[in-house]
Design a protein around this motif. Sequence first.
Motif, PDB file in Angstrom:
ATOM      1  N   GLY A   1      -0.187   5.600 -16.974  1.00 12.90           N
ATOM      2  CA  GLY A   1      -0.545   4.352 -16.228  1.00 12.90           C
ATOM      3  C   GLY A   1       0.427   3.418 -15.962  1.00 12.90           C
ATOM      4  N   ARG A   2       1.272   3.303 -16.881  1.00 15.17           N
ATOM      5  CA  ARG A   2       2.339   2.363 -16.992  1.00 15.17           C
ATOM      6  C   ARG A   2       3.490   3.042 -16.218  1.00 15.17           C
ATOM      7  NH1 ARG A   2       1.633   0.811 -23.243  1.00 15.17           N
ATOM      8  NH2 ARG A   2       0.148  -0.716 -23.106  1.00 15.17           N
ATOM      9  N   LEU A   3       3.839   4.102 -16.045  1.00 15.78           N
ATOM     10  CA  LEU A   3       4.771   4.981 -15.318  1.00 15.78           C
ATOM     11  C   LEU A   3       4.437   4.821 -14.032  1.00 15.78           C
ATOM     12  CD1 LEU A   3       5.562   8.255 -17.197  1.00 15.78           C
ATOM     13  CD2 LEU A   3       7.355   6.253 -16.758  1.00 15.78           C
ATOM     14  N   MET A   4       3.014   4.846 -13.706  1.00 17.20           N
ATOM     15  CA  MET A   4       2.572   4.705 -12.107  1.00 17.20           C
ATOM     16  C   MET A   4       2.716   3.399 -11.629  1.00 17.20           C
ATOM     17  SD  MET A   4      -0.940   7.091 -12.227  1.00 17.20           S
ATOM     18  CE  MET A   4      -1.388   6.926 -10.613  1.00 17.20           C
ATOM     19  N   ARG A   5       2.604   2.410 -12.574  1.00 15.82           N
ATOM     20  CA  ARG A   5       2.752   0.955 -12.231  1.00 15.82           C
ATOM     21  C   ARG A   5       4.309   0.783 -11.878  1.00 15.82           C
ATOM     22  NH1 ARG A   5      -1.930   0.823 -15.412  1.00 15.82           N
ATOM     23  NH2 ARG A   5      -3.430  -0.416 -14.546  1.00 15.82           N
ATOM     24  N   SER A   6       5.183   1.253 -12.654  1.00 13.52           N
ATOM     25  CA  SER A   6       6.656   0.970 -12.465  1.00 13.52           C
ATOM     26  C   SER A   6       7.016   1.586 -11.324  1.00 13.52           C
ATOM     27  CB  SER A   6       7.204   1.990 -13.620  1.00 13.52           C
ATOM     28  OG  SER A   6       6.865   1.091 -14.954  1.00 13.52           O
ATOM     29  N   PHE A   7       6.733   2.754 -10.911  1.00 16.99           N
ATOM     30  CA  PHE A   7       7.096   3.364  -9.852  1.00 16.99           C
ATOM     31  C   PHE A   7       6.227   2.860  -8.576  1.00 16.99           C
ATOM     32  CE2 PHE A   7       8.248   6.699 -12.592  1.00 16.99           C
ATOM     33  CZ  PHE A   7       9.670   6.731 -12.372  1.00 16.99           C
ATOM     34  N   ALA A   8       5.074   2.133  -8.599  1.00 16.92           N
ATOM     35  CA  ALA A   8       4.305   1.526  -7.315  1.00 16.92           C
ATOM     36  C   ALA A   8       5.179   0.426  -6.787  1.00 16.92           C
ATOM     37  CB  ALA A   8       3.055   1.101  -8.043  1.00 16.92           C
TER      38      ALA A   8
ATOM     39  N   THR B   1       0.772  -1.152  -0.072  1.00 17.64           N
ATOM     40  CA  THR B   1      -0.127  -0.019   0.041  1.00 17.64           C
ATOM     41  C   THR B   1       1.020   1.355  -0.024  1.00 17.64           C
ATOM     42  OG1 THR B   1      -0.122   0.021   2.543  1.00 17.64           O
ATOM     43  CG2 THR B   1      -1.739  -1.183   1.187  1.00 17.64           C
ATOM     44  N   GLY B   2       0.359   2.292  -0.457  1.00 18.63           N
ATOM     45  CA  GLY B   2       0.984   3.636  -0.717  1.00 18.63           C
ATOM     46  C   GLY B   2       0.296   4.558  -1.466  1.00 18.63           C
ATOM     47  N   GLY B   3       0.784   5.985  -1.484  1.00 19.57           N
ATOM     48  CA  GLY B   3       0.296   6.709  -2.302  1.00 19.57           C
ATOM     49  C   GLY B   3      -0.083   6.051  -3.882  1.00 19.57           C
ATOM     50  N   ILE B   4       0.796   5.843  -4.620  1.00 25.96           N
ATOM     51  CA  ILE B   4       0.519   5.580  -6.018  1.00 25.96           C
ATOM     52  C   ILE B   4      -0.299   4.037  -5.885  1.00 25.96           C
ATOM     53  CG2 ILE B   4       1.506   4.806  -8.288  1.00 25.96           C
ATOM     54  CD1 ILE B   4       3.877   6.736  -7.629  1.00 25.96           C
ATOM     55  N   ARG B   5      -0.018   3.231  -5.184  1.00 24.93           N
ATOM     56  CA  ARG B   5      -0.562   2.149  -5.284  1.00 24.93           C
ATOM     57  C   ARG B   5      -2.045   2.268  -4.908  1.00 24.93           C
ATOM     58  NH1 ARG B   5       4.152  -1.452  -2.743  1.00 24.93           N
ATOM     59  NH2 ARG B   5       5.091  -2.244  -4.834  1.00 24.93           N
ATOM     60  N   ASN B   6      -2.080   3.024  -3.815  1.00 24.81           N
ATOM     61  CA  ASN B   6      -3.740   3.355  -3.634  1.00 24.81           C
ATOM     62  C   ASN B   6      -4.752   3.777  -4.566  1.00 24.81           C
ATOM     63  OD1 ASN B   6      -3.351   2.213  -1.105  1.00 24.81           O
ATOM     64  ND2 ASN B   6      -3.049   4.357  -0.041  1.00 24.81           N
ATOM     65  N   LEU B   7      -4.059   4.706  -5.363  1.00 27.73           N
ATOM     66  CA  LEU B   7      -4.513   5.372  -6.412  1.00 27.73           C
ATOM     67  C   LEU B   7      -5.052   4.519  -7.385  1.00 27.73           C
ATOM     68  CD1 LEU B   7      -2.633   8.508  -7.006  1.00 27.73           C
ATOM     69  CD2 LEU B   7      -5.060   8.581  -6.179  1.00 27.73           C
ATOM     70  N   LEU B   8      -3.996   3.564  -7.881  1.00 30.63           N
ATOM     71  CA  LEU B   8      -4.241   2.327  -8.913  1.00 30.63           C
ATOM     72  C   LEU B   8      -5.353   1.584  -8.453  1.00 30.63           C
ATOM     73  CD1 LEU B   8      -0.540   1.652  -9.594  1.00 30.63           C
ATOM     74  CD2 LEU B   8      -2.253   2.721 -11.201  1.00 30.63           C
TER      75      LEU B   8
END
Length: 525
Positions: free
Chosen positions: A518-525, A451-458
């Motif tokens: 979306g792919r950048l967010m998944r890469s950094f999550a 869990t985290g900021g980006i993961r929660n958004l996803l």
Amino acid sequence: MPRVVLLGSSPGPDAATGQATPPAALTLPALAGCPTVIGKLHGQLASLDSEPVTIARSSEAAAYRGFPGRLVETSDLAGDLRALADAVEDATENLLILPANSLIHDELIYQITKSKRGALALIVREPREEDENGDAVVPDVPIEEALPEIGDRTLEGLPVRVRARKSRVISVGSAFHGVTRPNAVLLGPLHLHHKHAPVLAEAARELADLAHLLGPDDDLVQLLVLGLVRKGVSVGVRGRRDLFYRRVSTAGQATEALAEMATFNEDRARLNNAVKGADGFFTTYFVSTYSRFIARWAARRGLTPNQVTLISIALGVAAALCFATGERAGMVAGGVLIYFAFVFDCVDGQVARYARKFGVLGAWLDATFDRFKEYVVFAGLAVGAAVSGVGDVWTLALIALGVQSIRHLLDFSYGAANRRKPPSPLPSVPLSVSADTGLRQALEERRAAKTGGIRNLLKMWGRAGRFRAVHWARKMIVFPIGERFAVIAIVGALFDARITFLTLIIWGGIGAAYSLTGRLMRSFA
């Protein structure tokens, strides 16, 4: 092709009471030739493995002799588990393990064995408990506070000792292993990638050493999945859906199951399965609603997927030539032709899946000429614009081509990177531990760590997909091939090449930005 292991000693309905009949002695008089249950199953599996391994108790082994493959005789549950470990530990092919008393559709066998999951089990979930108003009854104790149990409930003759979520098995129990709030049973078929075969063999041997703690109603398949889950293997789940599977242990059950099986339309299920489930909005509602029937018609007349691909290519080139005339009638004809070029582009894959005719050449043709049809139509539109006096739109055509080429490159590279990325390991718990509390706590800690900021958004965006409007909006915004061909067909027929290219560029740019974000967010999550 997978290696097949048949479990003649796997308990089923009535097995615990001693009323079960070996599947090699159960006949099916309603079928032509009056085959036995095991005989029918051997016929279905012959194309997968002509020499399957059958594990059966010595007291019933005589009934299995005379069938193809190798027969391994055992005396008890520990022997069953050790025999299975010996049969699979050196496997270099994927494994299909299923009870010998299975009545199953061919299409279901096919779907299970073609799964891309490393491990997949067929399950059925307990019906939800509802109140008098039809609302789901919420348990008094939250699952976080619930205690492991050795359930005595049964479903289809099997003990309910499996906790399953939407996509995979969380925990499995036995007469010794407790499960927190079980909600399903494992019906029988288990498909396993050969990389997990050593893990399965190790778990089976450990369970054999614990056999004195297990009970007569413990199902062999559930024990195998118990071992895999406790060893950290992700076991995916699927239901029967519109296909049939049942274990039978008596003549009455076999007759009843055959009658129920006859009510299923296996060909319709096979046809529906030929349509990809993740298609876009336009493809789903304006093509696949009828293209599957064209695919079945083509397959039954011997047309190959490659021949259908050539029809699609010819229609695409014809559409480009019509667009190149620059006349309104030519633009309308081009729109109609490019639409049907896309229809047959869908049909070729559906023919391949329905007729089960796959090949490297076909996959290459399909992927390559999808791009060819799209780009040759771009050229046709640009030529038509020049002929009709709309103006020079070659710059717009090149921009549209560049946007699509970059998107295809990003799609390919991201997919390749994901395939190389190792999956996040699941926790493991010793089989000697009875309760699954430690396993569930480890899973909760694993979830909390993710869990985290980006993961929660996803996750929030993923949950939003439960709403149909959001689901289809997400499908459309990425501008898949169906929507692109629809834009070319509709906008090209109603307007001109300039408007068509501007629509392709704007929508394609939005889709590229959305996908890249979306792919950048998944890469950094």
